[in-house]
Design a protein around this motif. Structure first.
Motif: not given
Length: 101
Positions: A56-64, A92-101
């Motif tokens: 799980i990564f968090e980035g700025p909400v201003t760069v969706p 404040q933030t937007r969260a992103y998920e990366a899944i590795f299978n």
């Protein structure tokens, strides 16, 4: 991977390999040779010794960002090619998920 290694091979990586990077900031680019356009912080890595696992990564909400493949790099890693999906956002933030299978 030993802590302090600069090369992280995603083909064989497992969740515990990312534990040392939790809290670290990664520059994010659209292509491997491109200039970073934003930064994300790794906030969670499933502490598994096998696959599947998630980051799980968090980035700025201003760069969706839409779901897609991006290029992540920080002072401790080579460039990592990671497919991410947006999963949540707050003021404040937007969260992103990366899944590795």
């Amino acid at each position: 991977m030993e802590q302090g290694d600069e090369h992280l091979d995603l083909r064989g990586a497992v969740g515990k390999d990312f534990q040392p990077f939790i809290g670290q900031v990664f520059d994010v680019a659209l292509d491997e040779a491109g200039e970073p356009f934003t930064s994300f912080k790794l906030v969670e890595a499933t502490p598994t010794e096998a696959r599947p696992f998630r980051l799980i990564f968090e980035g700025p909400v201003t760069v969706p960002l839409d779901q897609g493949t991006f290029y992540f790099k920080n002072a401790s890693t080579d460039t990592l090619t990671i497919f991410i999906v947006p999963i949540s956002a707050d003021a404040q933030t937007r969260a992103y998920e990366a899944i590795f299978n």
